[in-house]
Scaffold this motif. Sequence first.
Motif, PDB file in Angstrom:
ATOM      1  N   GLN A 196       0.830  -1.199   0.000  1.00 20.04           N
ATOM      2  CA  GLN A 196       0.000   0.000   0.000  1.00 20.04           C
ATOM      3  C   GLN A 196       0.868   1.254   0.000  1.00 20.04           C
ATOM      4  N   GLY A 197       1.957   1.208   0.787  1.00 20.27           N
ATOM      5  CA  GLY A 197       2.877   2.332   0.806  1.00 20.27           C
ATOM      6  C   GLY A 197       3.542   2.531  -0.537  1.00 20.27           C
ATOM      7  N   ALA A 198       3.857   1.412  -1.205  1.00 16.84           N
ATOM      8  CA  ALA A 198       4.484   1.493  -2.530  1.00 16.84           C
ATOM      9  C   ALA A 198       3.587   2.244  -3.505  1.00 16.84           C
ATOM     10  N   ARG A 199       2.315   1.981  -3.457  1.00 20.22           N
ATOM     11  CA  ARG A 199       1.369   2.689  -4.327  1.00 20.22           C
ATOM     12  C   ARG A 199       1.377   4.185  -4.052  1.00 20.22           C
ATOM     13  N   GLN A 200       1.475   4.549  -2.774  1.00 22.11           N
ATOM     14  CA  GLN A 200       1.469   5.964  -2.410  1.00 22.11           C
ATOM     15  C   GLN A 200       2.742   6.672  -2.882  1.00 22.11           C
ATOM     16  N   VAL A 201       3.886   6.005  -2.695  1.00 24.51           N
ATOM     17  CA  VAL A 201       5.169   6.611  -3.051  1.00 24.51           C
ATOM     18  C   VAL A 201       5.260   6.893  -4.547  1.00 24.51           C
ATOM     19  N   GLU A 202       4.669   6.027  -5.351  1.00 28.22           N
ATOM     20  CA  GLU A 202       4.729   6.186  -6.802  1.00 28.22           C
ATOM     21  C   GLU A 202       4.049   7.475  -7.280  1.00 28.22           C
ATOM     22  N   LYS A 203       3.250   8.078  -6.413  1.00 29.50           N
ATOM     23  CA  LYS A 203       2.614   9.349  -6.765  1.00 29.50           C
ATOM     24  C   LYS A 203       3.581  10.520  -6.602  1.00 29.50           C
ATOM     25  N   PHE A 204       4.656  10.302  -5.819  1.00 27.85           N
ATOM     26  CA  PHE A 204       5.610  11.371  -5.535  1.00 27.85           C
ATOM     27  C   PHE A 204       6.912  11.231  -6.331  1.00 27.85           C
ATOM     28  N   PHE A 205       7.316   9.994  -6.621  1.00 26.30           N
ATOM     29  CA  PHE A 205       8.592   9.764  -7.284  1.00 26.30           C
ATOM     30  C   PHE A 205       8.398   8.855  -8.489  1.00 26.30           C
ATOM     31  N   SER A 206       9.134   9.137  -9.564  1.00 25.21           N
ATOM     32  CA  SER A 206       9.104   8.281 -10.744  1.00 25.21           C
ATOM     33  C   SER A 206      10.379   7.444 -10.785  1.00 25.21           C
ATOM     34  N   GLY A 207      10.380   6.383 -11.574  1.00 25.77           N
ATOM     35  CA  GLY A 207      11.564   5.558 -11.724  1.00 25.77           C
ATOM     36  C   GLY A 207      11.919   4.736 -10.519  1.00 25.77           C
ATOM     37  N   ILE A 208      10.947   4.435  -9.663  1.00 23.44           N
ATOM     38  CA  ILE A 208      11.192   3.619  -8.468  1.00 23.44           C
ATOM     39  C   ILE A 208      11.409   2.160  -8.862  1.00 23.44           C
ATOM     40  N   ILE A 209      12.329   1.482  -8.172  1.00 28.00           N
ATOM     41  CA  ILE A 209      12.566   0.054  -8.387  1.00 28.00           C
ATOM     42  C   ILE A 209      12.010  -0.672  -7.167  1.00 28.00           C
ATOM     43  N   SER A 210      11.031  -1.549  -7.380  1.00 25.03           N
ATOM     44  CA  SER A 210      10.357  -2.194  -6.257  1.00 25.03           C
ATOM     45  C   SER A 210      10.651  -3.691  -6.207  1.00 25.03           C
ATOM     46  N   ILE A 211      10.872  -4.186  -4.988  1.00 21.71           N
ATOM     47  CA  ILE A 211      11.248  -5.580  -4.757  1.00 21.71           C
ATOM     48  C   ILE A 211      10.330  -6.171  -3.689  1.00 21.71           C
ATOM     49  N   PHE A 212       9.802  -7.353  -3.967  1.00 25.13           N
ATOM     50  CA  PHE A 212       8.934  -8.028  -3.000  1.00 25.13           C
ATOM     51  C   PHE A 212       9.596  -9.334  -2.562  1.00 25.13           C
ATOM     52  N   ILE A 213       9.624  -9.559  -1.246  1.00 26.53           N
ATOM     53  CA  ILE A 213      10.257 -10.750  -0.682  1.00 26.53           C
ATOM     54  C   ILE A 213       9.181 -11.679  -0.125  1.00 26.53           C
ATOM     55  N   ILE A 214       9.290 -12.975  -0.464  1.00 25.99           N
ATOM     56  CA  ILE A 214       8.339 -13.957   0.046  1.00 25.99           C
ATOM     57  C   ILE A 214       9.075 -15.102   0.728  1.00 25.99           C
ATOM     58  N   PRO A 215       8.379 -15.845   1.594  1.00 22.03           N
ATOM     59  CA  PRO A 215       8.995 -17.014   2.245  1.00 22.03           C
ATOM     60  C   PRO A 215       8.951 -18.212   1.305  1.00 22.03           C
ATOM     61  N   PRO A 216       9.716 -19.267   1.612  1.00 21.30           N
ATOM     62  CA  PRO A 216       9.712 -20.456   0.751  1.00 21.30           C
ATOM     63  C   PRO A 216       8.437 -21.289   0.888  1.00 21.30           C
ATOM     64  N   SER A 217       7.696 -21.084   1.984  1.00 24.46           N
ATOM     65  CA  SER A 217       6.447 -21.815   2.190  1.00 24.46           C
ATOM     66  C   SER A 217       5.669 -21.162   3.328  1.00 24.46           C
ATOM     67  N   ILE A 218       4.372 -21.489   3.399  1.00 24.95           N
ATOM     68  CA  ILE A 218       3.547 -21.005   4.506  1.00 24.95           C
ATOM     69  C   ILE A 218       4.053 -21.570   5.823  1.00 24.95           C
ATOM     70  N   GLU A 219       4.472 -22.839   5.798  1.00 24.52           N
ATOM     71  CA  GLU A 219       4.963 -23.491   7.010  1.00 24.52           C
ATOM     72  C   GLU A 219       6.228 -22.790   7.529  1.00 24.52           C
ATOM     73  N   ALA A 220       7.112 -22.405   6.618  1.00 26.94           N
ATOM     74  CA  ALA A 220       8.349 -21.724   7.011  1.00 26.94           C
ATOM     75  C   ALA A 220       8.036 -20.360   7.621  1.00 26.94           C
ATOM     76  N   LEU A 221       7.045 -19.672   7.062  1.00 23.31           N
ATOM     77  CA  LEU A 221       6.673 -18.361   7.598  1.00 23.31           C
ATOM     78  C   LEU A 221       6.128 -18.497   9.016  1.00 23.31           C
ATOM     79  N   ARG A 222       5.242 -19.469   9.225  1.00 26.74           N
ATOM     80  CA  ARG A 222       4.685 -19.674  10.559  1.00 26.74           C
ATOM     81  C   ARG A 222       5.795 -20.013  11.561  1.00 26.74           C
TER      82      ARG A 222
END
Length: 202
Positions: free
Chosen positions: A102-128
């Motif tokens: 949600q913050g990423a969407r907001q920032v894009e209104k102020f700055f152009s050329g942003i590079i965005s990276i999303f990190i995920i876990p290897p599994s739901i079990e690993a996250l828990r």
Amino acid sequence: MSNLFIVAAPSGCGKTSLVKALIEKTKNLCVSVSHTTRAARSGEVHGENYFFVSKNEFDEINNNNGFIESACVFDNHYGSAKQTVKDLLTQNQDVILEIDWQGARQVEKFFSGIISIFIIPPSIEALRERLTDRGQDNPTIIERRMKDAVSEMQHYDEFDYLVVNDDFDIALNELSTIIHSQRLNIEQQSIKHQDLLKALIG
């Protein structure tokens, strides 16, 4: 020419540890310190981990349009100050914002050329397991974080890059590769080496 990176991830995916290690191994790269109304955890330092402020202080900045993004997460407020980010970018630093989708969407209104990276876990079990092992939350909060994580991960395709944090060193290397590849793009290199290019081709 400085770059603005966004790094987002559900709670428990190791984002903070990865970004800290990335900063330590990368020159001219820093994190924009956010403001928050939550209490400091053990070992956290004001102005280093967050700017810890009262709800009234936070609202005052927000009401004066001082944040480029803000959010309420688990009943606490977080925000990235516009002036903080601008100051860092003018100091020849690449800047990382640790925020959610949600913050990423907001920032894009102020700055152009942003590079965005999303990190995920290897599994739901690993996250828990990670959320449980860190011992910061009771079972009710962990279940809430798990539910929110699934909701957040549905927005992965709004980002430029996706990194799976299964092996920490591999994930760190992938993040480093993203940073350095951006610094080598034609626009960046043309500015950095303009004198050389002029001497080579006139």
